[in-house]
Design a protein around this motif. Structure first.
Motif, short mmCIF file in Angstrom:
data_model
loop_
_atom_site.label_atom_id
_atom_site.label_comp_id
_atom_site.label_asym_id
_atom_site.label_seq_id
_atom_site.Cartn_x
_atom_site.Cartn_y
_atom_site.Cartn_z
N THR A 39 31.29 46.01 57.01
CA THR A 39 31.48 46.16 55.50
C THR A 39 32.63 46.54 55.80
O THR A 39 33.05 47.43 55.43
N LEU A 40 33.09 45.20 54.41
CA LEU A 40 34.62 45.42 54.53
C LEU A 40 34.64 46.09 52.97
O LEU A 40 36.48 46.62 52.54
N LYS A 41 34.17 45.66 51.82
CA LYS A 41 34.17 45.91 50.55
C LYS A 41 33.27 45.76 49.73
O LYS A 41 32.01 45.15 49.70
N THR A 42 32.68 46.83 48.73
CA THR A 42 32.15 46.80 47.87
C THR A 42 32.63 46.82 46.92
O THR A 42 33.93 47.56 46.71
N SER A 43 32.12 46.41 45.58
CA SER A 43 32.82 46.47 44.00
C SER A 43 31.55 46.41 43.39
O SER A 43 30.47 45.53 43.28
N SER A 44 31.97 46.85 42.19
CA SER A 44 31.37 46.87 40.96
C SER A 44 32.21 46.01 39.88
O SER A 44 31.38 46.22 38.48
N ASP A 45 33.05 45.53 39.91
CA ASP A 45 33.60 44.33 39.34
C ASP A 45 32.68 43.29 39.21
O ASP A 45 32.14 42.60 40.29
N ALA A 46 32.36 42.80 38.22
CA ALA A 46 31.40 42.04 37.30
C ALA A 46 32.10 40.26 37.89
O ALA A 46 31.48 39.31 36.89
N SER A 47 33.80 40.59 37.79
CA SER A 47 34.18 39.11 37.56
C SER A 47 34.32 37.88 38.86
O SER A 47 34.61 39.08 40.37
N TYR A 48 32.91 37.24 38.68
CA TYR A 48 33.07 36.44 40.07
C TYR A 48 34.44 35.41 40.41
O TYR A 48 34.27 35.03 41.67
N LYS A 49 35.27 35.53 39.65
CA LYS A 49 36.43 35.67 39.93
C LYS A 49 36.94 36.15 40.80
O LYS A 49 37.44 35.92 41.98
N ASN A 50 37.49 37.23 40.80
CA ASN A 50 38.05 38.43 41.47
C ASN A 50 36.93 38.34 42.55
O ASN A 50 37.39 38.73 43.80
N PHE A 51 35.97 37.86 43.15
CA PHE A 51 35.02 37.84 44.22
C PHE A 51 35.13 36.91 44.79
O PHE A 51 35.33 37.04 46.35
#
Length: 137
Positions: A39-51
């Motif tokens: 696993t490199l990163k987990t995120s709760s950021d909902a922005s598809y652009k940031n994904f």
């Protein structure tokens, strides 16, 4: 033919967390020694652009994204498994990623959609939305 590269327990644990809505997305890669999937990163950021910004121009990645959308005035979501293998990545890396993909994918129960991308147009929001809408009854 599988590469035999094992998937770390953390990858499976983080996927469980995503299914329980603790994460919006997870980015996976090979370890630096290319001996395991990590696993490199987990995120709760909902922005598809940031994904999408997490998918590098010259390196392969796998990712799981909880894609939310509306259909028939109802909110829906599909857990999407991404295989990101840009044309500009090194050949050896693309080969190891391709042969290791199934090992990782088999660890995840509950994937609704699979997306393979080699350039940004294949993973842009509208392309994923169209795929999600067409696969939803």
């Amino acid at each position: 033919m599988a590469s035999g590269i094992p998937v770390s327990d953390d990858c499976v644990e983080q996927f469980r967390n995503l299914k329980h809505r603790k994460h919006k997305y997870i980015i996976f890669s090979l370890s630096p020694d290319m001996r395991s999937v990590v696993t490199l990163k987990t995120s709760s950021d909902a922005s598809y652009k940031n994904f999408l910004a997490e998918l590098p121009d010259n390196e392969c990645r796998w990712a799981v994204y909880d894609f939310e959308f509306e259909k028939d005035s109802a909110k829906r979501n599909k857990i999407c498994f991404f295989s990101w293998s840009p044309d500009t990545a090194k050949i050896k890396q693309k080969m190891v990623f391709a042969s290791s993909r199934d090992s990782l994918r088999r660890c995840f129960d509950g994937i609704h959609m699979e997306v393979q991308g080699t350039d940004p147009t294949e993973v842009e929001y509208d392309a994923i939305l169209a795929k999600a809408l067409s696969s939803t009854r």
